[in-house]
Design an enzyme around this catalytic site. Sequence first.
Site, PDB file in Angstrom:
ATOM      1  N   GLU A   1      -5.163   1.422   2.306  1.00  0.00           N
ATOM      2  CA  GLU A   1      -5.019   0.187   3.081  1.00  0.00           C
ATOM      3  C   GLU A   1      -5.310   0.421   4.539  1.00  0.00           C
ATOM      4  O   GLU A   1      -5.892  -0.419   5.228  1.00  0.00           O
ATOM      5  CB  GLU A   1      -3.602  -0.381   2.912  1.00  0.00           C
ATOM      6  CG  GLU A   1      -3.390  -1.758   3.548  1.00  0.00           C
ATOM      7  CD  GLU A   1      -2.779  -1.719   4.961  1.00  0.00           C
ATOM      8  OE1 GLU A   1      -2.504  -2.787   5.504  1.00  0.00           O
ATOM      9  OE2 GLU A   1      -2.593  -0.609   5.530  1.00  0.00           O
ATOM     10  N   GLU A   2      -4.872   1.595   5.048  1.00  0.00           N
ATOM     11  CA  GLU A   2      -4.996   1.833   6.494  1.00  0.00           C
ATOM     12  C   GLU A   2      -6.444   1.862   6.948  1.00  0.00           C
ATOM     13  O   GLU A   2      -6.751   1.618   8.105  1.00  0.00           O
ATOM     14  CB  GLU A   2      -4.289   3.145   6.881  1.00  0.00           C
ATOM     15  CG  GLU A   2      -2.776   3.131   6.682  1.00  0.00           C
ATOM     16  CD  GLU A   2      -2.034   2.162   7.611  1.00  0.00           C
ATOM     17  OE1 GLU A   2      -2.683   1.377   8.322  1.00  0.00           O
ATOM     18  OE2 GLU A   2      -0.783   2.180   7.572  1.00  0.00           O
TER      19      GLU A   2
ATOM     20  N   HIS B   1       0.828  -1.203   0.000  1.00  0.00           N
ATOM     21  CA  HIS B   1       0.000   0.000   0.000  1.00  0.00           C
ATOM     22  C   HIS B   1       0.860   1.249   0.000  1.00  0.00           C
ATOM     23  O   HIS B   1       2.060   1.209   0.291  1.00  0.00           O
ATOM     24  CB  HIS B   1      -1.012   0.004   1.148  1.00  0.00           C
ATOM     25  CG  HIS B   1      -0.464   0.148   2.537  1.00  0.00           C
ATOM     26  ND1 HIS B   1      -0.500   1.336   3.229  1.00  0.00           N
ATOM     27  CD2 HIS B   1       0.081  -0.758   3.375  1.00  0.00           C
ATOM     28  CE1 HIS B   1      -0.017   1.152   4.452  1.00  0.00           C
ATOM     29  NE2 HIS B   1       0.344  -0.104   4.570  1.00  0.00           N
TER      30      HIS B   1
ATOM     31  N   HIS C   1       1.990   3.948  13.486  1.00  0.00           N
ATOM     32  CA  HIS C   1       0.756   4.724  13.277  1.00  0.00           C
ATOM     33  C   HIS C   1       0.721   6.058  14.024  1.00  0.00           C
ATOM     34  O   HIS C   1      -0.360   6.619  14.227  1.00  0.00           O
ATOM     35  CB  HIS C   1      -0.493   3.880  13.615  1.00  0.00           C
ATOM     36  CG  HIS C   1      -0.799   2.829  12.586  1.00  0.00           C
ATOM     37  ND1 HIS C   1      -1.982   2.143  12.561  1.00  0.00           N
ATOM     38  CD2 HIS C   1      -0.074   2.357  11.536  1.00  0.00           C
ATOM     39  CE1 HIS C   1      -1.972   1.271  11.542  1.00  0.00           C
ATOM     40  NE2 HIS C   1      -0.813   1.391  10.922  1.00  0.00           N
TER      41      HIS C   1
ATOM     42  N   ASP D   1       4.831  -4.928   2.929  1.00  0.00           N
ATOM     43  CA  ASP D   1       4.237  -3.702   3.482  1.00  0.00           C
ATOM     44  C   ASP D   1       5.346  -3.014   4.264  1.00  0.00           C
ATOM     45  O   ASP D   1       6.240  -2.393   3.664  1.00  0.00           O
ATOM     46  CB  ASP D   1       3.018  -4.106   4.325  1.00  0.00           C
ATOM     47  CG  ASP D   1       2.268  -2.939   4.948  1.00  0.00           C
ATOM     48  OD1 ASP D   1       2.835  -1.832   5.032  1.00  0.00           O
ATOM     49  OD2 ASP D   1       1.118  -3.128   5.374  1.00  0.00           O
TER      50      ASP D   1
ATOM     51  N   GLU E   1     -12.020  -7.450  -6.350  1.00  0.00           N
ATOM     52  CA  GLU E   1     -13.434  -7.502  -6.719  1.00  0.00           C
ATOM     53  C   GLU E   1     -13.629  -7.174  -8.198  1.00  0.00           C
ATOM     54  O   GLU E   1     -14.439  -7.784  -8.881  1.00  0.00           O
ATOM     55  CB  GLU E   1     -14.245  -6.524  -5.857  1.00  0.00           C
ATOM     56  CG  GLU E   1     -14.388  -6.986  -4.414  1.00  0.00           C
ATOM     57  CD  GLU E   1     -14.957  -5.925  -3.487  1.00  0.00           C
ATOM     58  OE1 GLU E   1     -15.514  -6.290  -2.451  1.00  0.00           O
ATOM     59  OE2 GLU E   1     -14.816  -4.711  -3.791  1.00  0.00           O
TER      60      GLU E   1
ATOM     61  N   ASP F   1       5.736   2.425   7.943  1.00  0.00           N
ATOM     62  CA  ASP F   1       4.469   1.867   7.451  1.00  0.00           C
ATOM     63  C   ASP F   1       3.755   2.874   6.583  1.00  0.00           C
ATOM     64  O   ASP F   1       3.147   3.817   7.093  1.00  0.00           O
ATOM     65  CB  ASP F   1       3.605   1.482   8.662  1.00  0.00           C
ATOM     66  CG  ASP F   1       2.270   0.881   8.263  1.00  0.00           C
ATOM     67  OD1 ASP F   1       2.029   0.641   7.069  1.00  0.00           O
ATOM     68  OD2 ASP F   1       1.458   0.648   9.172  1.00  0.00           O
TER      69      ASP F   1
END
Lengths: 700, 700
Positions: free
Chosen positions: B376-377, B328, B505, B405, B388, B338
């Site tokens: 993504e987060e 991501h 984060h 990641d 999909e 991240d």
Amino acid sequence: MQWVKGLGLGLGAAALLALGIILGHFAIPQNSPSISATQDLDLEILETVMGQLDASRIRENLRELSREPHLASSSRDEALVQLLLQRWTDPASGLDSAEAFEYEVLLSFPSQEQPNSVDVVGSAGDVLYSCRRSEENLTGEQGGPDVVPPYAAYAPPGTPQAVNAAKYGVAGVLVYTDPGDINDGLSLPNETFPNSWYLPPSGVERGSYYEYFGDPLTPYLPANPSSFRLDLTNVSGFPPIPTQPIGFQDAKVLLCNLNGSLAPAAWQGALGCDYRLGPGFHPEGDFPEDSQVNVSVHNHLQLRNSSNVLGIIRGAVEPDRYVLYGNHRDSWVHGAVDPSSGTAVLLELSRILGTLLKKGTWRPRRSIMFASWGAEEFGLIGSTEFTEEFFSKLQERTVAYLNVDISVFANATLRVQGTPPVQSVIFSAAKEIRSPGPGDLSIYDNWIRYFNRSSPVYGLVPSLGSLGAGSDYAPFIHFLGISSMDIAYTYDRSKTSARIYPTYHTAFDTFDYVDKFVDPGFSSHQAVARTAGSVILRLSDSLFLPLNVSDYSDTLRSFLQAAQQDLGALLEQHSISLEPLVTAVEKFEAAAAALGRYMSTLQKGSPDPLQVRMLNDQLMLLERTFLNPRAFPEERYYSHVLWAPRTGSTATFPGLANACSRAGDTSPGSEAWAEVQRQLSIVVVALEGAAATLRPVADL
Amino acid sequence: MQWVKGLGLGLGAAALLALGIILGHFAIPQNSPSISATQDLDLEILETVMGQLDASRIRENLRELSREPHLASSSRDEALVQLLLQRWTDPASGLDSAEAFEYEVLLSFPSQEQPNSVDVVGSAGDVLYSCRRSEENLTGEQGGPDVVPPYAAYAPPGTPQAVNAAKYGVAGVLVYTDPGDINDGLSLPNETFPNSWYLPPSGVERGSYYEYFGDPLTPYLPANPSSFRLDLTNVSGFPPIPTQPIGFQDAKVLLCNLNGSLAPAAWQGALGCDYRLGPGFHPEGDFPEDSQVNVSVHNHLQLRNSSNVLGIIRGAVEPDRYVLYGNHRDSWVHGAVDPSSGTAVLLELSRILGTLLKKGTWRPRRSIMFASWGAEEFGLIGSTEFTEEFFSKLQERTVAYLNVDISVFANATLRVQGTPPVQSVIFSAAKEIRSPGPGDLSIYDNWIRYFNRSSPVYGLVPSLGSLGAGSDYAPFIHFLGISSMDIAYTYDRSKTSARIYPTYHTAFDTFDYVDKFVDPGFSSHQAVARTAGSVILRLSDSLFLPLNVSDYSDTLRSFLQAAQQDLGALLEQHSISLEPLVTAVEKFEAAAAALGRYMSTLQKGSPDPLQVRMLNDQLMLLERTFLNPRAFPEERYYSHVLWAPRTGSTATFPGLANACSRAGDTSPGSEAWAEVQRQLSIVVVALEGAAATLRPVADL
């Protein structure tokens, strides 16, 4: 002398060598003829197969297959399993291998001790009239312990008294086939079998009354002995009330004596009286007014073993690509038309191909799998269990499924149901085979006279029907997303309005019936065998798969136009735009057309086998892209977003149409209108996904 | 002169020709080097790639990627989309093509006008204490409008007063990260960032509190503008009550002043006081007893555009086989670790491969697809929408998915999560690359010192973790059934017990943090780049796919043994036999072993490209055979019968274990016990289907 001897020796050696080469080539069985990875369909082999398919052999197959009743799981059904295994393992004409796969499935039978009965009884309980409990033994074949009495499979046992119970709602159901629907109005003994092909007065149509297909206890799981089975109380789809079929001879006695108001015109038939709605009997009729009809149903459910027989010819180049050809084996009684007319053809084709195989003159590019399904009459059970057991393997590898159940309904014309990609291969086959009727028409040219449509691409062409769930193709197309087709010879509709051949599912569907009335000479059987054989060989041996995916464009365009015409205004009222669907159809058309051009280019060059394989994978897997197992959670097995059942009459996207019909007049923000939008998105995503599969494979 | 001239001319021509050949071979860019259909992995190319992956380039990538906060759908996130497109379309080092795919997805943000707040207020409403509304600006990077304040994404707005509301149930949730869990107990400013890698007292961990993954409004549908969207009232999976994360500095003030009984020992932490359960504040603490905690959450939901960027290198031989490598792009704040540590590696690997490609010295056998996922987060949204949208195409063609990641959590050892078939290719790669630490160990030999297990087949080997739903591999393995892996460098667990790297984060996850504390010199980044590069090349270029399906036997055997030990007695009490499962595992083992032997035979001979392709299809599609979209109707996207979430701690078949745990003490005939039997059948059928895919392709 010496030089002559020397020369003689020399010549002799050369001649021996040449002879050896010739012998080696033609006489020594080679089980693996050398086939190059770019070998295409061999037209000589095709010609050979067409020439060898033998009407009299098909007739003999049929005689043997329909010699005795072979209800699913009966001893004769088991004997036919052995017959198939023996044919398919024959050293001179068998396949590479054959095996029976047994499942333990829930079937329904009438009681031997307590026959189902339908009686008119007087107020004192005295029996005034009894409907027949079996069909009249007209040809010596309708009697005996192996002829299952007429019954409605899976209808629950019970003893409703219909007249009284009518006050509270329907308590039981009697079913009969009206001479107006099945006999072109004829009903007298001298007008019916064995004097004609029409149903005799005592004939009763058996059938399964289970709503879904597959073994009722093991939805989505193969019915192996160890598999989880639903508790009977959790099984849905069985009829809620006792049901019994009767002949029109008995129906006439009951119906022509009924009192009450006249039934609607569309409900009237050919029994020779006015049909009334009841309740009760007419005071001037054969029965006292206070008589009742007593129905006793003693059906019982039973776990029984039923087998599929599978036989395979291993592909020489791409053994992991399967061309599947199948039919069910079980019948209600003798089942000469249904299903043995199909199995007789299957056996003749497997014999011809097996012989070429064993002689070493031919081996297909791809594998050919022959199937004899069990327990179809109870609800496509054998084929469904097969698709459940080998779900992944079949989805990964199956090129197409060809079903030939009843091969000959009548001998007027070919009739095909199928998904659009099979249209082209059927047409190719049908153009090269002579029609069995008078004149010198091809099957194709004869066909187009009976069923046709105007295609925007091709002009006038024979029209294919779409696949419902009438035979074993259903799990292949609806559950696995495999391009499928069902072929047969059928009626001249200007000559009969019979719903289906008149002795369908009765004890009168016998060898003599076929031999005398349906297809004397078996030339229609032969025509179906040739068509099936040609289709199978084209699918198994063509370098490029003869699945024309562009033919889906035609269908999608017509579905779209129907949606715009029939649903467009209603959708607009609810601010639902069909534009995303228009775009998706356009993307599909463009991708299919571009792939067609790419294929032409490849065909003109000398493509390497991997390029061909990659293109063929796109063609094979296209049908899979229309599957969405979450699209119709309430429809068991139906996952194909284009061919799921439709409630309306318009040929369009079924999920969208059904949701619109359900939403109807509900308020704009209702859950039902949300479902319309969801269904629209489902079909858009499926079409976009299909287009993505057809686009150049390294495109983003 | 003449002959000399002639000779000179001759020599000159030969020399020119030779020079031409050399120039042609080495200097003229050939975008399609000639690659034979049986070409195997080129070890020289692999060596070249390993040698060229440059730690300092990765460092520069990281500096650029993490220069500014790039929350999903922010302008900097959009700028990074452009950066990726520019890199991947660079004429000298780009890929064959690259494109951004935009979705319209539901995200959740705090209000700019009304900041979320957590205050202690007196009985008169006077504010006695306010928790920080943002982190302390310690390095000049924690301030500014682009640093999103701490919040719990998708937590609903509301203003609960926790103390009063406690009488009636929990009305709001405060979340903090205890220094005991994240900081090895340290909490003072001089012990924490920027003085060490530990979390400073004001640091707050952001996160998504949505229960599922994918765009919340479009489950199972791509979030295209026209797609059907759920009404918000029908969305499930959002937290029911207001929630707000705070730093441990503020948590200490609240928690250390609480009254009530002592919390359980396992709940105690490193804030330097006894943790109590409340209700209310301690009379001798900093706040009057009747004070309350007011929490105000003003998060709002918003439809935003978020893009995936896809780049592709077209395969030379099998362009329709995809090796996918992704990470991501979006972060909570600067996201140096991240996710930018992963993207920095991705960009360096794509640069090296792109350069070889543009120079014409290499093109992979199969296509390589690079992906930069959006949002993504917020719940793996970009990758899920991608799966999909391209469900069918990806299922048909994807060989494996590699996720990197966070590439470096810490610099002790490699850590891999993956499905069994990828173990062998990871091992092959890890054995050939030098570990970045001291000594001369391979990554493999270093790894085995930290994580290992005893395999019945191989003896002591590094142990792989299983794939949960922690990053973008989740939709690939659980929804599509594609063999997947996630790799990173990680901790020496003897040196830290931190749950994850401490600034996870928070606004303190910055370039300098990585540069100084996580991986000075970027040698661990380089090790991950080499491992990823080697795995990608082996998957894309090996003639035979390096997916060892036999390694699933090991897992299945251990799952089976665990089921027998943990569930066997209970199942026996309910007359449920594990024998069908034992048989199914044995069939799988036998089929996998036989396929391995067949592959060895092929490898020793000179296999033709179609034979290799057919075998590779079996290897690629094995993982797909474990999918059953009807197995867990309540678990969104989870269709893999071996890796669905388990509620218990035993590593065994999840459906079976979960069903047993739910059935528990219910009566033997309960629905819950029926579900146990259904789950057992589901896994048996999946294993039998897997074995069928591995068996010789023309076997019945």
